[in-house]
Design an enzyme around this catalytic site. Structure first.
Site, PDB file in Angstrom:
ATOM      1  N   GLU A  79      54.202  50.208  -0.653  1.00 44.82           N
ATOM      2  CA  GLU A  79      53.681  49.087  -1.430  1.00 44.82           C
ATOM      3  C   GLU A  79      54.684  48.619  -2.478  1.00 44.82           C
ATOM      4  OE1 GLU A  79      51.087  46.229  -3.226  1.00 44.82           O
ATOM      5  OE2 GLU A  79      51.390  47.053  -1.222  1.00 44.82           O
ATOM      6  N   HIS A  82      57.713  46.766  -1.086  1.00 39.96           N
ATOM      7  CA  HIS A  82      57.299  45.394  -0.788  1.00 39.96           C
ATOM      8  C   HIS A  82      57.304  44.541  -2.058  1.00 39.96           C
ATOM      9  CE1 HIS A  82      54.140  42.249  -0.070  1.00 39.96           C
ATOM     10  NE2 HIS A  82      54.859  42.086   1.020  1.00 39.96           N
ATOM     11  N   HIS A 144      47.276  35.463   1.365  1.00 39.15           N
ATOM     12  CA  HIS A 144      48.600  35.989   1.055  1.00 39.15           C
ATOM     13  C   HIS A 144      49.532  35.846   2.262  1.00 39.15           C
ATOM     14  CE1 HIS A 144      51.441  38.123  -1.348  1.00 39.15           C
ATOM     15  NE2 HIS A 144      51.437  39.224  -0.618  1.00 39.15           N
ATOM     16  N   HIS A 255      40.323  34.263  18.125  1.00 40.33           N
ATOM     17  CA  HIS A 255      41.787  34.294  18.107  1.00 40.33           C
ATOM     18  C   HIS A 255      42.343  34.167  19.523  1.00 40.33           C
ATOM     19  CE1 HIS A 255      45.767  35.029  16.634  1.00 40.33           C
ATOM     20  NE2 HIS A 255      45.900  36.168  17.282  1.00 40.33           N
ATOM     21  N   HIS A 313      54.570  41.434  16.336  1.00 40.81           N
ATOM     22  CA  HIS A 313      53.707  40.281  16.623  1.00 40.81           C
ATOM     23  C   HIS A 313      53.649  39.353  15.406  1.00 40.81           C
ATOM     24  CE1 HIS A 313      50.806  38.057  18.874  1.00 40.81           C
ATOM     25  NE2 HIS A 313      49.785  38.344  18.089  1.00 40.81           N
TER      26      HIS A 313
END
Length: 342
Positions: A79, A82, A144, A255, A313
């Site tokens: 975290e 990032h 986000h 989706h 992906h």
């Protein structure tokens, strides 16, 4: 091109690549359940690094009964790395904006796009904070993700403005129909990215483990009442009840349906580009990005979401978006050239 203009171009290019990397890093953090590795913001238990917060992390691990909970030292580092990269990216975008204003006459460009880019990264930072403080609410986490993709798209357009047409692809002889198709392609890809984010943030990717069917059926049991309700906590309905499998199935299947729409529209765009004089290379870019993304999406279902493929992906979605930005930039530019000539 002057040295200062080249410096600006290199800065924009580097920031664009870093944004692509950060999107994949964010996916890695999310998919390894490390989003709450440091449950406060901007530091980690008020500290600059997880090492400095080792006592608090150890206490949290003990309280949650082991490292399988949301907090652990490895998750805290994921975290925080990032956040470090995101902070660096924000500083780079500030630099881009300052240069765009100072060198606007030399660049012969309006600084408006760079200014909007700065606004977008500030908003993205706020979403990053809300992601943690609001405990991974799906709407915030999806927002986000959309913010990251938006920044990537804006940076790509900004970089293309610094690049001569010959370095990108030969100017095409476009038609109004091709321009409309290119814009439609960008819209459907953006919508599909948002749907993909909703699947990921609701952990609905593994609810279907077979393809092309889902749970052995082409039309499995689905519940739409709560599936796309925005204001709710992770894994819950707006009433605080557990989000059932039928709701997760609805998210997943929408989706998949979106992927069909994307395939039809982007396939038609690739075909139109192939038939249009001077845009065959663009057609190959579009078709290649589409096929790669479809293959990775199917692979995630068949192989039950391996981490590397799930992260890839996300990268594939970003690549497809960048490709559509490239197409729209070149096609719109050529259409503008034609209007100026006429």
């Amino acid at each position: 091109m002057s040295e200062s203009s080249m410096s600006y171009k290199r800065l924009v290019a580097f920031t664009t690549v870093l944004t692509f990397f950060l999107i994949m890093l964010g996916a890695f953090v999310r998919l390894t359940d490390a989003g709450l590795g440091c449950p406060d913001w901007p530091g980690c238990y008020g500290k600059l690094t997880p090492t400095q917060a080792s006592e608090q992390i150890a206490q949290a691990v003990a309280e949650q009964g082991g490292t399988h909970g949301p907090v652990s030292m490895p998750k805290a580092w994921k975290e925080m790395v990032h956040r470090y990269v995101a902070t660096f990216l924000g500083l780079l975008i500030i630099g881009i904006t300052v240069m765009a204003w100072k060198k606007r006459e030399e660049l012969k460009q309006s600084p408006a796009l760079a200014t909007w880019l700065l606004f977008a990264v500030c908003l993205q930072g706020a979403f990053g904070a809300w992601t943690v403080t609001m405990l991974l609410k799906p709407a915030i986490v999806t927002g986000h993700l959309i913010g990251g993709m938006t920044i990537l798209a804006m940076l790509t357009w900004l970089w293309l403005r610094q690049t001569s047409p010959a370095r990108t692809v030969a100017p095409p002889a476009t038609s109004a129909k091709l321009l409309t198709l290119a814009r439609l392609g960008l819209v459907v890809v953006a919508a599909q990215i948002a749907l993909g984010g909703w699947v990921s943030t609701n952990y609905a990717a593994v609810v279907c483990t077979d393809f092309p069917t889902c749970q052995g059926s082409f039309w499995p049991t689905m519940e739409f009442n709560h599936a796309f309700h925005i204001i709710r906590h992770l894994g819950e309905t707006p009433d605080g009840e557990i989000l059932n499998v039928a709701s997760l199935t609805a998210i997943h299947m929408i989706h998949r349906m979106g992927a069909i729409v994307v395939t039809l529209v982007i396939g038609a765009l690739a075909f139109a580009l192939w038939r249009n004089a001077g845009t065959q290379l663009l057609a190959l870019f579009v078709a290649g990005a589409l096929v790669l993304q479809l293959a990775m999406g199917i692979g995630n279902v068949v192989f039950q979401l391996p981490l590397w493929l799930a992260v890839a992906h996300n990268g594939g979605a970003a690549l497809l978006l960048v490709t559509l930005i490239l197409v729209n930039y070149r096609v719109a530019g050529a259409a503008g050239e034609r209007r100026n000539i006429s």
